[in-house]
Write a protein that holds these residues in place. Structure first.
Motif, PDB file in Angstrom:
ATOM      1  N   TYR A  47      -9.812 -20.096  24.865  1.00 53.34           N
ATOM      2  CA  TYR A  47     -10.738 -18.986  25.053  1.00 53.34           C
ATOM      3  C   TYR A  47     -11.001 -18.295  23.724  1.00 53.34           C
ATOM      4  O   TYR A  47     -10.200 -18.366  22.785  1.00 53.34           O
ATOM      5  CB  TYR A  47     -10.166 -17.996  26.079  1.00 53.34           C
ATOM      6  CG  TYR A  47     -10.023 -18.602  27.457  1.00 53.34           C
ATOM      7  CD1 TYR A  47     -11.062 -18.533  28.373  1.00 53.34           C
ATOM      8  CD2 TYR A  47      -8.864 -19.268  27.813  1.00 53.34           C
ATOM      9  CE1 TYR A  47     -10.955 -19.116  29.622  1.00 53.34           C
ATOM     10  CE2 TYR A  47      -8.731 -19.854  29.070  1.00 53.34           C
ATOM     11  CZ  TYR A  47      -9.783 -19.768  29.969  1.00 53.34           C
ATOM     12  OH  TYR A  47      -9.665 -20.350  31.205  1.00 53.34           O
ATOM     13  N   ASP A  48     -12.116 -17.641  23.684  1.00 50.73           N
ATOM     14  CA  ASP A  48     -12.514 -16.938  22.470  1.00 50.73           C
ATOM     15  C   ASP A  48     -11.513 -15.822  22.176  1.00 50.73           C
ATOM     16  O   ASP A  48     -11.285 -14.949  23.016  1.00 50.73           O
ATOM     17  CB  ASP A  48     -13.912 -16.353  22.655  1.00 50.73           C
ATOM     18  CG  ASP A  48     -14.409 -15.655  21.413  1.00 50.73           C
ATOM     19  OD1 ASP A  48     -13.825 -15.875  20.336  1.00 50.73           O
ATOM     20  OD2 ASP A  48     -15.370 -14.871  21.518  1.00 50.73           O
ATOM     21  N   PRO A  49     -10.913 -15.781  20.998  1.00 51.61           N
ATOM     22  CA  PRO A  49      -9.949 -14.720  20.685  1.00 51.61           C
ATOM     23  C   PRO A  49     -10.570 -13.332  20.661  1.00 51.61           C
ATOM     24  O   PRO A  49      -9.848 -12.336  20.814  1.00 51.61           O
ATOM     25  CB  PRO A  49      -9.414 -15.128  19.303  1.00 51.61           C
ATOM     26  CG  PRO A  49     -10.440 -16.040  18.745  1.00 51.61           C
ATOM     27  CD  PRO A  49     -11.043 -16.756  19.904  1.00 51.61           C
ATOM     28  N   GLU A  50     -11.884 -13.253  20.496  1.00 52.28           N
ATOM     29  CA  GLU A  50     -12.540 -11.948  20.503  1.00 52.28           C
ATOM     30  C   GLU A  50     -12.488 -11.304  21.886  1.00 52.28           C
ATOM     31  O   GLU A  50     -12.661 -10.088  22.008  1.00 52.28           O
ATOM     32  CB  GLU A  50     -13.998 -12.091  20.046  1.00 52.28           C
ATOM     33  CG  GLU A  50     -14.161 -12.635  18.633  1.00 52.28           C
ATOM     34  CD  GLU A  50     -13.485 -11.769  17.593  1.00 52.28           C
ATOM     35  OE1 GLU A  50     -13.475 -10.523  17.764  1.00 52.28           O
ATOM     36  OE2 GLU A  50     -12.959 -12.320  16.603  1.00 52.28           O
ATOM     37  N   ASP A  51     -12.285 -12.119  22.926  1.00 53.50           N
ATOM     38  CA  ASP A  51     -12.190 -11.578  24.278  1.00 53.50           C
ATOM     39  C   ASP A  51     -10.795 -11.046  24.594  1.00 53.50           C
ATOM     40  O   ASP A  51     -10.609 -10.375  25.622  1.00 53.50           O
ATOM     41  CB  ASP A  51     -12.553 -12.649  25.306  1.00 53.50           C
ATOM     42  CG  ASP A  51     -14.026 -13.023  25.257  1.00 53.50           C
ATOM     43  OD1 ASP A  51     -14.808 -12.212  24.712  1.00 53.50           O
ATOM     44  OD2 ASP A  51     -14.392 -14.098  25.747  1.00 53.50           O
ATOM     45  N   PHE A  52      -9.821 -11.361  23.744  1.00 49.84           N
ATOM     46  CA  PHE A  52      -8.445 -10.947  24.007  1.00 49.84           C
ATOM     47  C   PHE A  52      -8.285  -9.469  23.648  1.00 49.84           C
ATOM     48  O   PHE A  52      -8.840  -8.998  22.653  1.00 49.84           O
ATOM     49  CB  PHE A  52      -7.479 -11.787  23.171  1.00 49.84           C
ATOM     50  CG  PHE A  52      -6.073 -11.802  23.709  1.00 49.84           C
ATOM     51  CD1 PHE A  52      -5.707 -12.710  24.682  1.00 49.84           C
ATOM     52  CD2 PHE A  52      -5.131 -10.906  23.253  1.00 49.84           C
ATOM     53  CE1 PHE A  52      -4.419 -12.732  25.191  1.00 49.84           C
ATOM     54  CE2 PHE A  52      -3.834 -10.908  23.741  1.00 49.84           C
ATOM     55  CZ  PHE A  52      -3.477 -11.826  24.715  1.00 49.84           C
ATOM     56  N   PRO A  53      -7.534  -8.697  24.463  1.00 46.48           N
ATOM     57  CA  PRO A  53      -7.352  -7.263  24.166  1.00 46.48           C
ATOM     58  C   PRO A  53      -6.736  -7.059  22.792  1.00 46.48           C
ATOM     59  O   PRO A  53      -5.892  -7.835  22.351  1.00 46.48           O
ATOM     60  CB  PRO A  53      -6.405  -6.795  25.281  1.00 46.48           C
ATOM     61  CG  PRO A  53      -6.602  -7.776  26.391  1.00 46.48           C
ATOM     62  CD  PRO A  53      -6.888  -9.089  25.722  1.00 46.48           C
ATOM     63  N   PRO A  54      -7.141  -6.007  22.076  1.00 44.96           N
ATOM     64  CA  PRO A  54      -6.610  -5.766  20.733  1.00 44.96           C
ATOM     65  C   PRO A  54      -5.137  -5.371  20.757  1.00 44.96           C
ATOM     66  O   PRO A  54      -4.598  -4.965  21.791  1.00 44.96           O
ATOM     67  CB  PRO A  54      -7.484  -4.625  20.206  1.00 44.96           C
ATOM     68  CG  PRO A  54      -7.970  -3.925  21.444  1.00 44.96           C
ATOM     69  CD  PRO A  54      -8.125  -4.997  22.486  1.00 44.96           C
ATOM     70  N   THR A  55      -4.505  -5.479  19.609  1.00 45.96           N
ATOM     71  CA  THR A  55      -3.103  -5.086  19.486  1.00 45.96           C
ATOM     72  C   THR A  55      -2.963  -3.588  19.691  1.00 45.96           C
ATOM     73  O   THR A  55      -3.713  -2.809  19.098  1.00 45.96           O
ATOM     74  CB  THR A  55      -2.561  -5.452  18.092  1.00 45.96           C
ATOM     75  OG1 THR A  55      -2.738  -6.847  17.883  1.00 45.96           O
ATOM     76  CG2 THR A  55      -1.097  -5.099  17.966  1.00 45.96           C
TER      77      THR A  55
END
Length: 327
Positions: free
Chosen positions: A132-140
């Motif tokens: 999956y696109d890492p940009e869709d992952f919630p930020p730290t």
């Protein structure tokens, strides 16, 4: 971006290096810990079932979150600096399980129209997973302040009040193991579904008390100055309430791990002097805890939300040692 069932259109893929790294079969317990404690049991977002791999220099961070708890490990391995990829955890674990304990696995990103993919290869075994696109992952998660330009013009400010404690990992695990037994599982009373951390005076020196109660039982443990050192003295810090899920995850991280565990509790206070109502002029906007240490010699950081509320005053019902008559 145009998304269909979590798949990103190839025309929207940013111009960044492909993710490439080497992971060790010996790190399987780390991925199992992420799957058990940091991946939601039920969810409609496929990206939350993934671990986000982020490469920087000779390190790779692996992070998973359920939006309430976030757990990150740091691995020292070769990788393509600046690359990122979100890989589903359960298929990754299934691929690692049958491999020899000393096996090294190549994890490579491939982009095929119109999807992201991750390829795992080891000793002639090759499998391809949807990524999956890492940009869709919630930020730290961060413990900091943010004020917009419009708010700054109205003299709005956010102040972070925090406290840092360095504890002995084995002593903290022993204390949490005892108080876990009296944790409530009743979600209708959030304050009883938590462990409260408080600063207490022990022999003239500051110590740490850890308490839980479920309405029927109460467990109270203290750590003296030799096992809990307060690194920063801040006035006005309330007694943070760590939720049950975070306590259980922390117990798994601390089990049989010698060394130190660093605790940080913080909350932010938003001051708006021009608010129309008095109650909106001072608002708590951030409640968060962060724990860092090592698990199987791998550095980790656990972020967790803390519960807004007040823990019951257990000193009103706790018997004094002088009043006990033991026979």
């Amino acid at each position: 971006s145009f998304h269909v069932k979590g798949v990103l259109n190839v025309t929207d893929i940013p111009d960044r290096p492909l993710f490439r790294t080497i992971i060790a079969r010996d790190d399987l317990p780390l991925y199992q810990l992420l799957l058990k404690h940091a991946v939601p049991k039920r969810g409609n977002l496929p990206v939350l079932e993934c671990a986000l791999f982020e490469a920087a220099d000779d390190k790779v961070s692996v992070r998973a979150t359920d939006l309430g708890l976030c757990l990150e490990f740091t691995l020292h391995t070769l990788s393509e600096a600046g690359s990122r990829l979100a890989v589903p955890l359960k298929p990754l674990i299934d691929f690692l399980k049958p491999l020899p304990k000393d096996a090294m696995i190549d994890l490579t990103e491939t982009r095929e129209k119109p999807v992201f993919r991750a390829t795992l290869s080891c000793e002639g075994r090759i499998t391809t997973l949807p990524a999956y696109d890492p940009e869709d992952f919630p930020p730290t998660p961060t413990i900091g302040t943010y004020v917009s330009a419009d708010e700054a013009a109205r003299n709005v400010s956010v102040t972070v009040i925090d406290q840092r404690i360095t504890t002995d990992a084995l002593a903290l695990h022993a204390a949490l193991s005892e108080v876990e037994h009296s944790l409530s599982d009743d979600n209708t009373r959030p304050a009883l579904n938590t462990v409260v951390f408080q600063k207490v005076a022990l022999g003239g020196a500051p110590g740490l008390s850890i308490t839980s109660a479920d309405g029927y039982r109460l467990t109270h443990r203290t750590l003296d100055r030799e096992r809990a050192v307060w690194c920063k003295d801040t006035d006005g810090l309330d007694n943070p309430l760590l939720p049950r899920a975070s306590v259980i995850a922390l117990l798994a991280l601390l089990k049989n791990e010698a060394g130190s565990a660093n605790l940080r509790f913080a909350y932010g206070v938003r001051m708006d002097p021009e608010a129309k109502q008095e109650r909106w002029r001072r608002v708590v906007v951030l409640r968060r805890a962060a724990v860092s240490g090592t698990f199987r010699k791998r550095p980790y950081t656990l972020w967790s939300r803390t519960v807004a509320g007040t823990f019951p005053d257990y000193n009103r019902v706790k018997p004094s040692l002088d009043s006990l008559d033991v026979r």
